[in-house]
Design an enzyme around this catalytic site. Structure first.
Site, mmCIF file in Angstrom:
data_model
loop_
_atom_site.group_PDB
_atom_site.id
_atom_site.type_symbol
_atom_site.label_atom_id
_atom_site.label_comp_id
_atom_site.label_asym_id
_atom_site.label_seq_id
_atom_site.Cartn_x
_atom_site.Cartn_y
_atom_site.Cartn_z
ATOM 1 N N ARG A 52 0.457 4.215 0.339
ATOM 2 C CA ARG A 52 0.118 5.267 1.304
ATOM 3 C C ARG A 52 0.607 4.935 2.715
ATOM 4 O O ARG A 52 0.532 5.761 3.606
ATOM 5 C CB ARG A 52 -1.384 5.511 1.307
ATOM 6 C CG ARG A 52 -1.868 6.044 -0.057
ATOM 7 C CD ARG A 52 -3.312 6.417 -0.029
ATOM 8 N NE ARG A 52 -3.520 7.518 0.892
ATOM 9 C CZ ARG A 52 -4.689 7.887 1.370
ATOM 10 N NH1 ARG A 52 -5.773 7.227 1.017
ATOM 11 N NH2 ARG A 52 -4.797 8.903 2.199
ATOM 12 N N CYS A 53 1.079 3.710 2.929
ATOM 13 C CA CYS A 53 1.526 3.250 4.246
ATOM 14 C C CYS A 53 3.041 3.421 4.370
ATOM 15 O O CYS A 53 3.798 2.928 3.539
ATOM 16 C CB CYS A 53 1.142 1.770 4.414
ATOM 17 S SG CYS A 53 1.888 0.970 5.841
ATOM 18 N N SER A 54 3.470 4.115 5.417
ATOM 19 C CA SER A 54 4.910 4.368 5.584
ATOM 20 C C SER A 54 5.695 3.073 5.777
ATOM 21 O O SER A 54 6.793 2.921 5.234
ATOM 22 C CB SER A 54 5.159 5.332 6.746
ATOM 23 O OG SER A 54 4.741 4.758 7.967
ATOM 24 N N ASN A 66 0.880 -1.170 0.000
ATOM 25 C CA ASN A 66 0.000 0.000 0.000
ATOM 26 C C ASN A 66 0.915 1.217 0.000
ATOM 27 O O ASN A 66 1.555 1.510 1.009
ATOM 28 C CB ASN A 66 -0.898 0.002 1.243
ATOM 29 C CG ASN A 66 -1.788 1.218 1.311
ATOM 30 O OD1 ASN A 66 -1.649 2.161 0.543
ATOM 31 N ND2 ASN A 66 -2.714 1.212 2.249
#
Length: 117
Positions: free
Chosen positions: A11-13, A9
């Site tokens: 958007r996930c750090s 994902n």
């Protein structure tokens, strides 16, 4: 080394950090954007086994609204949990990195180094 896959994902750090760590090691994994193309129940069942988890519930993001919407709990049957993850891929903990028959959760990202040994 194309035999690595990451359920990612962007958007996930933690997912971004895990992908960067793989690339720093010279690995260009197949990137699976699982929110756009969710794995089916059979794939999720295999991932749970490869991760060494006893029950699919261990792979859930329990803080998501979809967890409550799906009425899930630690007592939910495995098939119910797997079907919820197919319907709501946001529930799948991330990132998952697979190499051969082994898989690790990239939390922390350094866990992927275990796949290289």
């Amino acid at each position: 080394m194309a035999d690595y896959r990451i359920y990612h994902n962007p958007r996930c750090s933690k997912s971004r950090q895990t992908l960067a760590l793989l690339e720093e090691q010279g690995i260009s994994p197949q990137v699976i954007l699982y929110l756009q193309t969710p794995p089916d129940a059979a794939t999720l069942k295999r991932l749970v086994k490869q991760l060494g988890m006893a029950h699919p519930h261990e792979l859930l993001r329990k803080g998501e609204a979809e967890y409550r919407e799906a009425g899930l709990s630690p007592d939910s049957p495995a098939d119910t949990v797997l079907n919820a993850m197919v319907r709501y891929p946001k529930l799948i903990e991330r990132p998952i990195v697979v190499h051969g028959q082994r898989a690790v959760l990239g939390r922390p990202p350094e866990n992927v180094l275990d796949l290289m040994s």
